[in-house]
Design a protein around this motif. Structure first.
Motif, short mmCIF file in Angstrom:
data_model
loop_
_atom_site.label_atom_id
_atom_site.label_comp_id
_atom_site.label_asym_id
_atom_site.label_seq_id
_atom_site.Cartn_x
_atom_site.Cartn_y
_atom_site.Cartn_z
N ASN B 79 0.69 -1.39 0.14
CA ASN B 79 0.10 -0.02 0.10
C ASN B 79 0.96 1.24 0.00
OD1 ASN B 79 0.66 0.83 2.64
ND2 ASN B 79 -1.22 -0.03 3.42
N ASP B 81 1.21 3.47 2.15
CA ASP B 81 1.60 3.98 3.33
C ASP B 81 3.01 3.40 3.34
OD1 ASP B 81 -0.12 5.51 4.53
OD2 ASP B 81 -1.03 3.77 5.64
N ASN B 141 -4.26 4.66 -0.02
CA ASN B 141 -4.91 3.58 0.55
C ASN B 141 -6.12 4.09 1.44
OD1 ASN B 141 -2.40 4.21 2.03
ND2 ASN B 141 -3.22 3.07 3.68
N VAL B 142 -7.35 3.01 1.53
CA VAL B 142 -8.55 3.49 1.96
C VAL B 142 -8.37 4.40 3.42
CG1 VAL B 142 -10.66 2.54 3.11
CG2 VAL B 142 -9.91 1.85 0.64
N ARG B 143 -7.49 3.83 4.36
CA ARG B 143 -7.44 4.36 5.73
C ARG B 143 -6.90 5.70 5.66
NH1 ARG B 143 -6.54 2.77 10.98
NH2 ARG B 143 -6.24 4.72 12.25
N VAL B 146 -9.50 7.89 4.34
CA VAL B 146 -10.59 8.29 5.57
C VAL B 146 -10.02 9.10 6.45
CG1 VAL B 146 -11.80 7.11 7.48
CG2 VAL B 146 -11.82 5.87 5.07
N ASP B 147 -8.75 8.91 6.83
CA ASP B 147 -8.22 9.90 7.97
C ASP B 147 -8.02 11.28 7.23
OD1 ASP B 147 -7.67 7.86 9.66
OD2 ASP B 147 -5.58 7.58 9.27
N GLU B 163 -6.74 0.42 -3.84
CA GLU B 163 -6.38 -0.70 -2.79
C GLU B 163 -7.49 -1.67 -3.07
OE1 GLU B 163 -5.37 -1.28 1.84
OE2 GLU B 163 -6.73 0.32 1.22
#
Lengths: 248, 248
Positions: B79, B81, B141-143, B146-147, B163
């Protein structure tokens, strides 16, 4: 195992939780009343008498066997829109609702995209969002959940669906997909649902669990099973109560 | 083909569009200024002199080759990150930033989760949301997305990421994943991006396209390519201008 879990029950044991994943149909939205209201408008327009409460119950009850049949017969993915439509076609015939055009049937089937939330859902979610990432984790397809959120003003950070995992809850792959995409460990995520089977499946993978009682899910005359398992970390009367129990 | 497309250019030809999918880095958020601001705080705390503008440019520029290397060397998914972290480790050494703990490196790498939006992004998105489903379609990436959305108050209806497709843009699978989950035809979705390659890839699949010019993406001294292709349906100076051109 059970002793260890019990010792961490209550907000003080839930400090690691960073995201809440919500079951939607029944837990966040009141599908029965929404279908009854739209059904009555259909009755008024078409002069057909239907017990729409029974109709709504049968529509929802038909979804799981139809889903299991579809997944068995068809190696490709069948989404919930298509599943509800198959059940709807049977029910319209059984209840003697005739004369609807294809367009009207499509429109009525999309009532699932326009469901009303329970009164506590939006205020409860708004409070929870101050501390937690809020995601759906529903068997509803993504587009359905997006339309519903726009219609009902549900403040999701993220729409997750079994459709992304290509596996319906309670298949463990649906819950694992949520952990992957949230980039969290199971102990950092709390599954919130009005249905024990859903929470048990999440608990098996290590999720924290919150049981939200929805005594009216199946209407005023039904007696749903509101028994909480010992494994549930929180038992709440509604989503505002869940927020309160989590200190929000 | 081109004539046919040109004849439908402009808002009157875009009546079928139901959803907008947004590139995020550079298009919606100003990663360079955000990194410079956090870098300067790091300098102040650690007494190290760095040209953070150059550092930010190098960090972003390193992402695509590092991504391509990671995807080639590793059959599993890597990913963004992890990709940014690999580039960061190289850059900290190259720029002589020493003495950071592992925790501080993790924290700095997560600057990508805390990027600031361009000034027009939130008001523009709020206007567009009145008519369109708004989704990300990012390699982040999704997280991360979202953050970022929680931090920058970006009003997405839906977070979509490469992702989910396990394929980075401009791979067609990333765009097709968005169509699948939105349950829309390509002509009903408009890709919005500040980068021509992204819009060209979407256009190839039949998406509508909006080019948002971001002359400052690479800082005040860079001269980015702001040339619009003939295939772009809308060319906008920012996201508020995009909303205006779409009649909102």
């Amino acid at each position: 195992m059970f002793t260890e879990l019990k010792s961490t029950v209550g907000p003080q044991g839930l400090a690691d939780v960073k995201a809440l994943t919500f079951d939607v149909f029944g837990t966040v939205v009141d599908y029965r009343s929404s279908i009854v209201a739209e059904g009555r408008r259909l009755s008024a327009a078409h002069g057909v008498e239907v017990n729409w409460g029974d109709f709504a119950d049968a529509w929802r009850a038909g979804y799981r066997p139809a889903m299991e049949r579809a997944m068995r017969d068809d190696s490709s993915w069948v989404n919930v829109d298509a599943i509800y439509r198959a059940v709807l076609d049977d029910l319209l015939e059984r209840y003697g609702v005739v004369g609807l055009t294809e367009e009207q049937k499509v429109e009525f089937n999309f009532v699932w995209h326009r469901l009303q939330p329970w009164g506590d859902s939006v205020p409860g979610l708004e409070r929870l969002r101050a501390r937690y990432i809020l995601a759906t984790l529903s068997n509803g397809n993504v587009r359905l959940l997006v339309d519903m959120a726009r219609h009902a003003k549900l403040p999701w950070d993220l729409v997750l669906s079994s459709e992304i995992a290509r596996a319906y809850k309670p298949d463990p792959r649906a819950y694992r997909m949520a952990l992957d995409l949230l980039d969290l460990q199971a102990g950092e995520v709390m599954m919130v649902a009005a249905h024990q089977y859903d929470l048990r499946a999440a608990h098996q993978l290590g999720f924290r669990t919150a049981f939200v009682m929805r005594p009216l899910e199946h209407g005023p005359h039904a007696v749903p099973d509101l028994t909480a398992d010992d494994s549930f970390d929180v038992v709440a009367t509604d989503i505002v109560d869940l927020a309160r129990q989590l200190g929000l």
